[in-house]
Design an enzyme around this catalytic site. Structure first.
Site, short mmCIF file in Angstrom:
data_model
loop_
_atom_site.label_atom_id
_atom_site.label_comp_id
_atom_site.label_asym_id
_atom_site.label_seq_id
_atom_site.Cartn_x
_atom_site.Cartn_y
_atom_site.Cartn_z
N TYR A 155 3.27 -19.67 -12.52
CA TYR A 155 3.57 -18.39 -11.98
C TYR A 155 3.96 -17.52 -12.97
O TYR A 155 3.47 -16.22 -12.92
CB TYR A 155 4.34 -18.47 -10.67
CG TYR A 155 4.22 -17.33 -9.47
CD1 TYR A 155 2.77 -17.16 -9.28
CD2 TYR A 155 4.94 -16.64 -9.08
CE1 TYR A 155 2.49 -16.13 -8.24
CE2 TYR A 155 4.92 -15.44 -8.18
CZ TYR A 155 3.71 -15.47 -7.67
OH TYR A 155 3.53 -14.47 -6.74
N LYS A 162 7.79 -10.55 -9.36
CA LYS A 162 8.29 -10.74 -8.15
C LYS A 162 9.99 -10.59 -8.06
O LYS A 162 10.41 -9.95 -7.00
CB LYS A 162 7.75 -11.92 -7.39
CG LYS A 162 6.22 -12.17 -7.21
CD LYS A 162 5.88 -10.86 -6.19
CE LYS A 162 4.41 -11.12 -5.90
NZ LYS A 162 4.06 -9.73 -5.13
N1 LIG Z 1 -1.60 -15.09 -1.43
C1 LIG Z 1 -0.27 -15.71 -1.32
O1 LIG Z 1 0.13 -16.67 -1.61
C2 LIG Z 1 0.89 -14.74 -1.51
C3 LIG Z 1 2.16 -15.13 -1.31
C4 LIG Z 1 3.22 -14.34 -1.34
C5 LIG Z 1 3.01 -12.88 -1.55
N2 LIG Z 1 1.91 -12.46 -1.82
C6 LIG Z 1 1.65 -11.10 -2.37
O2 LIG Z 1 0.91 -10.43 -1.23
C7 LIG Z 1 0.31 -9.05 -1.94
C8 LIG Z 1 -1.18 -9.31 -1.30
O3 LIG Z 1 -1.77 -10.08 -2.24
P1 LIG Z 1 -2.90 -11.01 -1.14
O4 LIG Z 1 -2.67 -12.33 -1.60
O5 LIG Z 1 -3.23 -10.49 -0.04
O6 LIG Z 1 -4.26 -10.66 -2.29
P2 LIG Z 1 -5.39 -9.55 -2.43
O7 LIG Z 1 -6.16 -9.84 -3.66
O8 LIG Z 1 -6.20 -9.57 -0.97
O9 LIG Z 1 -4.29 -8.05 -2.53
C9 LIG Z 1 -3.86 -7.76 -3.68
C10 LIG Z 1 -4.31 -6.40 -3.63
O10 LIG Z 1 -3.72 -5.68 -4.98
C11 LIG Z 1 -4.82 -4.48 -5.28
N3 LIG Z 1 -4.39 -3.89 -6.54
C12 LIG Z 1 -4.48 -4.74 -7.66
N4 LIG Z 1 -4.30 -3.87 -8.85
C13 LIG Z 1 -4.00 -2.69 -8.43
C14 LIG Z 1 -4.19 -1.21 -8.80
N5 LIG Z 1 -4.02 -1.23 -10.26
N6 LIG Z 1 -3.83 -0.25 -8.08
C15 LIG Z 1 -3.91 -0.26 -6.50
N7 LIG Z 1 -4.14 -1.75 -6.05
C16 LIG Z 1 -4.32 -2.62 -6.87
C17 LIG Z 1 -5.83 -5.20 -5.03
O11 LIG Z 1 -7.16 -4.22 -4.76
C18 LIG Z 1 -5.72 -5.79 -3.73
O12 LIG Z 1 -6.11 -5.23 -2.67
C19 LIG Z 1 0.59 -9.32 -3.44
O13 LIG Z 1 1.60 -8.78 -3.74
C20 LIG Z 1 0.79 -10.80 -3.65
O14 LIG Z 1 1.53 -11.14 -4.78
C21 LIG Z 1 0.93 -13.30 -1.91
#
Ligand SMILES: NC(=O)c1ccc[n+]([C@@H]2O[C@H](COP(=O)([O-])OP(=O)(O)OC[C@H]3O[C@@H](n4cnc5c(N)ncnc54)[C@H](O)[C@@H]3O)[C@@H](O)[C@H]2O)c1
Length: 261
Positions: A155, A162
């Site tokens: 990670y 984070k």
């Molecule tokens: N998937 C998991 O296991 C998990 C677990 C805990 C937290 N998260 C967090 O949840 C959040 C959403 O992630 P996800 O897993 O739904 O994936 P996702 O790919 O659907 O979402 C990530 C989003 O970030 C946006 N993004 C990236 N760079 C950007 C920029 N420069 N400007 C504007 N937007 C930008 C992307 O367009 C995308 O919509 C993230 O912060 C991720 O770290 C994810």
């Protein structure tokens, strides 16, 4: 409907696996009015996903690395709404060399991008949209993967980001409390999304979570995170701020694997 009449801006919905999509669905179910943001090549995907929502929300262009985009988005939101009640930051990105076990060799440029998009941008959005919220209060949330106390395989700099995001959440809670704005993070367990598919070895997490989470866990079920977002954006938790709310099946609270069920 706990969000009836609430106006919420959601940044970071991509395809139907996106946590942003699960949040958008739950917010609409609870009566919220939505505006989405997306950027660049992701816009087409966000547009396709948004068609599944009812009503279909408008989508504004906003790359969080571009201050001019953020300013333009604030102006657009102000034209449509005279107030904003909720802000969802579901945004993260790390270049390939900032993930996957290259921690000791990642160049600063990649670290800086990771930190800017995944942590600093929450402060940027909070400050930019504050004028639309400060007269009446509101709620801002971000998406975290519980990281401040542990290192995880692969990670790397996203983990560091984070940890920074958790700290940003607390400092925003400190500075925005005077406007009755609450700022919280949801610590979600692992979910199979576009962003997660970019993390090498991500699938290994599933077994880990299943063995340790007393409530069990599914990489495919994003709706518990969506519902937690709805509650945090509602008026129910009106004295909760600076909080990291775990939606992880209880994984974080266990010290070891549980006996097989
Ligand atoms: N998937 C998991 O296991 C998990 C677990 C805990 C937290 N998260 C967090 O949840 C959040 C959403 O992630 P996800 O897993 O739904 O994936 P996702 O790919 O659907 O979402 C990530 C989003 O970030 C946006 N993004 C990236 N760079 C950007 C920029 N420069 N400007 C504007 N937007 C930008 C992307 O367009 C995308 O919509 C993230 O912060 C991720 O770290 C994810």
């Amino acid at each position: 409907m706990i969000l009836k009449g609430k106006r919420v801006l959601l940044a970071g919905m991509s395809d139907r696996r996106s946590i942003g999509y699960a949040i958008a669905m739950e917010l609409q179910k609870e009566g919220a009015e939505l505006l989405l943001t997306s950027f660049g090549r992701m816009m087409t995907i966000t547009e396709m996903t948004a068609k599944k929502l009812n009503p279909v929300p408008d989508i504004l262009e906003m790359d969080v690395q571009k201050p001019s985009d953020i300013k333009a988005a604030v102006e657009e939101v102000s034209k449509r709404w005279d107030r904003l009640d909720g802000l969802v930051h579901s945004v993260a990105f790390a270049p390939q060399d900032a993930l996957g076990g290259q921690f000791l060799n990642t160049p600063w440029e990649s670290v800086a991008t990771t930190l800017q998009v995944s942590a600093f941008s929450f402060k940027e959005l909070a400050a930019a949209f504050l004028p639309l919220m400060k007269e009446h209060g509101g709620s801002m949330i971000t998406l975290d993967f519980d990281n401040s106390t542990q290192a995880w395989p692969k990670y790397d700099w996203m983990g560091v980001s984070k940890a920074a995001l958790e700290s940003v959440t607390r400092y925003l809670a400190r500075d925005l409390g005077r406007y009755k704005i609450r700022v919280n993070a949801i610590c979600a367990g692992p979910l199979a999304t576009l962003a997660a598919s970019g993390i090498p070895g991500f699938k290994d997490f599933e077994g880990e979570w299943e063995k340790r989470a007393p409530l069990g866990w599914s990489l495919q079920d994003r709706s518990p995170v969506g519902r937690a977002a709805a509650v945090l954006l509602s008026d129910y938790l009106n004295l909760t701020t600076g909080e990291l709310l775990h939606v992880d099946g209880g994984y974080h609270a266990m010290g070891a694997e549980l006996p097989p069920r």
